[in-house]
Write a protein that holds these residues in place. Sequence first.
Motif, PDB file in Angstrom:
ATOM      1  N   ARG A  58      -2.445  -0.426 -12.675  1.00 34.57           N
ATOM      2  CA  ARG A  58      -2.744   0.013 -11.250  1.00 34.57           C
ATOM      3  C   ARG A  58      -3.520   0.738 -10.711  1.00 34.57           C
ATOM      4  NH1 ARG A  58       0.044   4.840 -13.787  1.00 34.57           N
ATOM      5  NH2 ARG A  58      -1.219   6.300 -13.507  1.00 34.57           N
ATOM      6  N   ALA A  59      -4.948   0.392 -11.186  1.00 34.77           N
ATOM      7  CA  ALA A  59      -6.260   0.250 -11.541  1.00 34.77           C
ATOM      8  C   ALA A  59      -6.246  -1.194  -9.704  1.00 34.77           C
ATOM      9  CB  ALA A  59      -7.340   0.845 -11.928  1.00 34.77           C
ATOM     10  N   ILE A  60      -5.845  -1.996 -10.562  1.00 36.69           N
ATOM     11  CA  ILE A  60      -6.087  -3.373 -10.044  1.00 36.69           C
ATOM     12  C   ILE A  60      -5.205  -3.471  -8.922  1.00 36.69           C
ATOM     13  CG2 ILE A  60      -5.555  -5.507 -10.656  1.00 36.69           C
ATOM     14  CD1 ILE A  60      -6.839  -5.230 -13.550  1.00 36.69           C
ATOM     15  N   LEU A  61      -3.878  -2.786  -9.137  1.00 37.34           N
ATOM     16  CA  LEU A  61      -3.035  -3.295  -8.212  1.00 37.34           C
ATOM     17  C   LEU A  61      -3.237  -2.067  -6.379  1.00 37.34           C
ATOM     18  CD1 LEU A  61       0.504  -2.842  -9.704  1.00 37.34           C
ATOM     19  CD2 LEU A  61      -0.176  -4.232  -8.793  1.00 37.34           C
ATOM     20  N   TRP A  62      -4.397  -1.502  -7.299  1.00 40.99           N
ATOM     21  CA  TRP A  62      -5.045  -0.958  -6.058  1.00 40.99           C
ATOM     22  C   TRP A  62      -5.793  -1.661  -5.274  1.00 40.99           C
ATOM     23  CZ3 TRP A  62      -3.203   3.741  -2.836  1.00 40.99           C
ATOM     24  CH2 TRP A  62      -2.663   4.522  -3.369  1.00 40.99           C
ATOM     25  N   ARG A  63      -6.581  -2.162  -5.598  1.00 36.23           N
ATOM     26  CA  ARG A  63      -8.195  -2.885  -5.453  1.00 36.23           C
ATOM     27  C   ARG A  63      -7.289  -4.410  -5.056  1.00 36.23           C
ATOM     28  NH1 ARG A  63     -10.125  -1.294 -10.802  1.00 36.23           N
ATOM     29  NH2 ARG A  63     -11.594   0.571  -9.805  1.00 36.23           N
ATOM     30  N   LEU A  64      -6.121  -4.993  -5.658  1.00 36.19           N
ATOM     31  CA  LEU A  64      -5.699  -6.189  -5.092  1.00 36.19           C
ATOM     32  C   LEU A  64      -4.988  -5.754  -3.705  1.00 36.19           C
ATOM     33  CD1 LEU A  64      -4.737  -8.574  -5.518  1.00 36.19           C
ATOM     34  CD2 LEU A  64      -2.411  -7.926  -6.537  1.00 36.19           C
TER      35      LEU A  64
ATOM     36  N   LEU B 131       0.998  -1.438  -0.310  1.00 36.32           N
ATOM     37  CA  LEU B 131      -0.255  -0.042  -0.005  1.00 36.32           C
ATOM     38  C   LEU B 131       0.998   0.975   0.408  1.00 36.32           C
ATOM     39  CD1 LEU B 131      -3.173   1.583   0.630  1.00 36.32           C
ATOM     40  CD2 LEU B 131      -2.387   1.093   2.664  1.00 36.32           C
ATOM     41  N   GLU B 132       1.755   1.316   0.498  1.00 37.05           N
ATOM     42  CA  GLU B 132       3.166   2.234   1.019  1.00 37.05           C
ATOM     43  C   GLU B 132       3.338   3.066  -0.144  1.00 37.05           C
ATOM     44  OE1 GLU B 132       4.462   5.972   2.860  1.00 37.05           O
ATOM     45  OE2 GLU B 132       2.831   4.696   2.261  1.00 37.05           O
ATOM     46  N   LEU B 133       3.797   1.396  -1.204  1.00 36.90           N
ATOM     47  CA  LEU B 133       4.601   1.597  -2.641  1.00 36.90           C
ATOM     48  C   LEU B 133       3.076   2.291  -2.847  1.00 36.90           C
ATOM     49  CD1 LEU B 133       6.598  -1.619  -2.379  1.00 36.90           C
ATOM     50  CD2 LEU B 133       7.633   0.541  -2.383  1.00 36.90           C
ATOM     51  N   LEU B 134       2.010   1.986  -3.370  1.00 34.70           N
ATOM     52  CA  LEU B 134       1.543   2.724  -4.224  1.00 34.70           C
ATOM     53  C   LEU B 134       1.016   4.347  -3.853  1.00 34.70           C
ATOM     54  CD1 LEU B 134      -1.550  -0.608  -4.676  1.00 34.70           C
ATOM     55  CD2 LEU B 134      -0.348   0.301  -6.046  1.00 34.70           C
ATOM     56  N   MET B 135       1.126   4.072  -2.401  1.00 33.41           N
ATOM     57  CA  MET B 135       0.616   5.987  -1.986  1.00 33.41           C
ATOM     58  C   MET B 135       2.451   6.421  -2.703  1.00 33.41           C
ATOM     59  SD  MET B 135      -0.936   4.952   1.084  1.00 33.41           S
ATOM     60  CE  MET B 135      -0.844   6.887   1.780  1.00 33.41           C
ATOM     61  N   LEU B 136       3.925   6.060  -3.021  1.00 34.35           N
ATOM     62  CA  LEU B 136       4.543   6.824  -3.137  1.00 34.35           C
ATOM     63  C   LEU B 136       4.986   7.191  -4.782  1.00 34.35           C
ATOM     64  CD1 LEU B 136       7.225   4.979  -0.391  1.00 34.35           C
ATOM     65  CD2 LEU B 136       6.529   7.417   0.112  1.00 34.35           C
ATOM     66  N   LEU B 137       4.686   6.245  -5.324  1.00 37.04           N
ATOM     67  CA  LEU B 137       4.488   5.962  -6.700  1.00 37.04           C
ATOM     68  C   LEU B 137       3.736   5.841  -7.714  1.00 37.04           C
ATOM     69  CD1 LEU B 137       6.863   3.077  -7.559  1.00 37.04           C
ATOM     70  CD2 LEU B 137       7.391   5.330  -6.640  1.00 37.04           C
ATOM     71  N   ASP B 138       2.204   5.886  -7.094  1.00 34.76           N
ATOM     72  CA  ASP B 138       1.062   6.662  -8.284  1.00 34.76           C
ATOM     73  C   ASP B 138       0.290   7.711  -7.244  1.00 34.76           C
ATOM     74  OD1 ASP B 138      -0.780   6.560  -9.711  1.00 34.76           O
ATOM     75  OD2 ASP B 138      -1.914   4.486  -9.090  1.00 34.76           O
ATOM     76  N   LYS B 139       0.806   8.875  -8.327  1.00 32.13           N
ATOM     77  CA  LYS B 139       0.504   9.917  -7.842  1.00 32.13           C
ATOM     78  C   LYS B 139      -0.542  10.319  -8.252  1.00 32.13           C
ATOM     79  CE  LYS B 139       4.850  11.295  -5.708  1.00 32.13           C
ATOM     80  NZ  LYS B 139       4.583  10.693  -4.315  1.00 32.13           N
TER      81      LYS B 139
END
Length: 500
Positions: free
Chosen positions: A475-481, A345-353
């Motif tokens: 990226r949307a799928i990564l967030w949901r997963l 989750l933190e990786l998504l928050m750091l990398l997907d602005k």
Amino acid sequence: MAATALPPFDLAPLSRFLAEASGAERVEITAFDLLSGGAIQENWGFEAAFAGGSLCGRQQLVLRTDAATGIPSSLSRVEEFAVLQAAIRAGVTVPEPLFACAEPGITGKPFFVMRRVCGTAQGRYITADPMLEPALPRIAARLGEELARIQTIRPPRLDLGFLPPPEANSPAEQIADFRAYLDRHPNPRPVLEWAIRWLEAHIPPPLGPVLCHRDFRTGNYMLAPTHPSPASGGGSGWGLTGILDWEFAGWGDPDEDIGWFCCKGWRFARLDREAGGIAERAPFYAGYESAASRRLDPDRIHFWEVFANVRWAIIALQQSDRYLIGGARDLSTAIIGRRAGECELELLMLLDKNGPPASCRHAGETPGVPMATRDLPGGLDLAELGRLLLLDELLPLLPPERHRDVHLIATAIAIAQRETMAGEGPTEGILGQLAEFYAGGRDARGPDDTLIRRFALDLRNGAFETYPSQERAARAILWRLTIARLREANPQFLAANGFG
């Protein structure tokens, strides 16, 4: 904090070893207890009375040895002892290393003995107790100074010749190790594949190698009440008494430990305080920059913070491997692999602005369907009653050093409850989105794990990077997963990061 336990070895050979090593006529060991903490090594606190020799009198000591199972990147105990010796000679605040033994004949395993330092290393206590609040910014600055002092140790060093050469610990080599581990791991981790791909493309220019602690964080230093003084770094009556757990030390980039200290996984009760959960970054950075005579580059720190989250996720998975593969049977080791989802989750928050799709932030759990044929009350109700009994009635009866074990049991029960309630709904939803993403029915795609593995492999290879619409959908799928996993594993962490 000690958990009363008998050592799994005879104390008489250890007494003789200590007498010979210290030059004492004899040594009497008393109050030998297993200390809490130390996820990878065992720490035994004991008191010893030395009759003569270099340690004449009563001494409070710690014996540090291997746990039953370990992880590959850990130093041996004799190597860790040598690192501690180098650190104390450099003026770093560490427990004084006294004696090391590579032979297993004394206790059954190699070990070393060090002085016991007073205080607490409990991360949740340090970040949440109001009594420490006034001292924390100054302690953060002191920790920055200590890190700069560690980095005065630089290769080549004959006394640290066992450490792999700096090029073996370069970002590229460590990233390759991450890849190799994921290749062996039974479950695909698409977010980690995506984040590692980003790391590969953003490796900063190298700086001169220094000694990296590689686990420099809240939870691995001791604080104790002390008289306010600049030397203690603790104003308001608290100060630093020791930096612990050097088993991952090695040559590396000066900013690696900065990123690790600021990693969200080590902020405990205060996710909003980006310097180890104890302060804003400013005092920590200022203490480091003043002592190191070097300004920190935000872009380099960002890289190493992303790197830290990937590395912590891999370590968490390796820890759970000790249960799944290595035969370890303790709950703490088994459950820690769940923390990899927090890193993702933190990786998504750091990398997907752009952040997650709006539907991710407040999506509720998918309830399971109760079966009318089961007796009542159902298993979920019984599990909840047991969890509450454990926390509300049994916990107050136990000594404080066992409270963490009780909370781990309650957490495991809660995870099992949430997984059962969710049923297959979240999994089916993710697989359906993947099938639609690849423009084919699931039946045509083969087994479910094949579909997820294909997605992870495509992320590793950057298959969507030249197609903006596909990249957004991926990226949307990564967030949901990631959010679906954390709704089961740690919904409190989700809520603390703004996800309902």
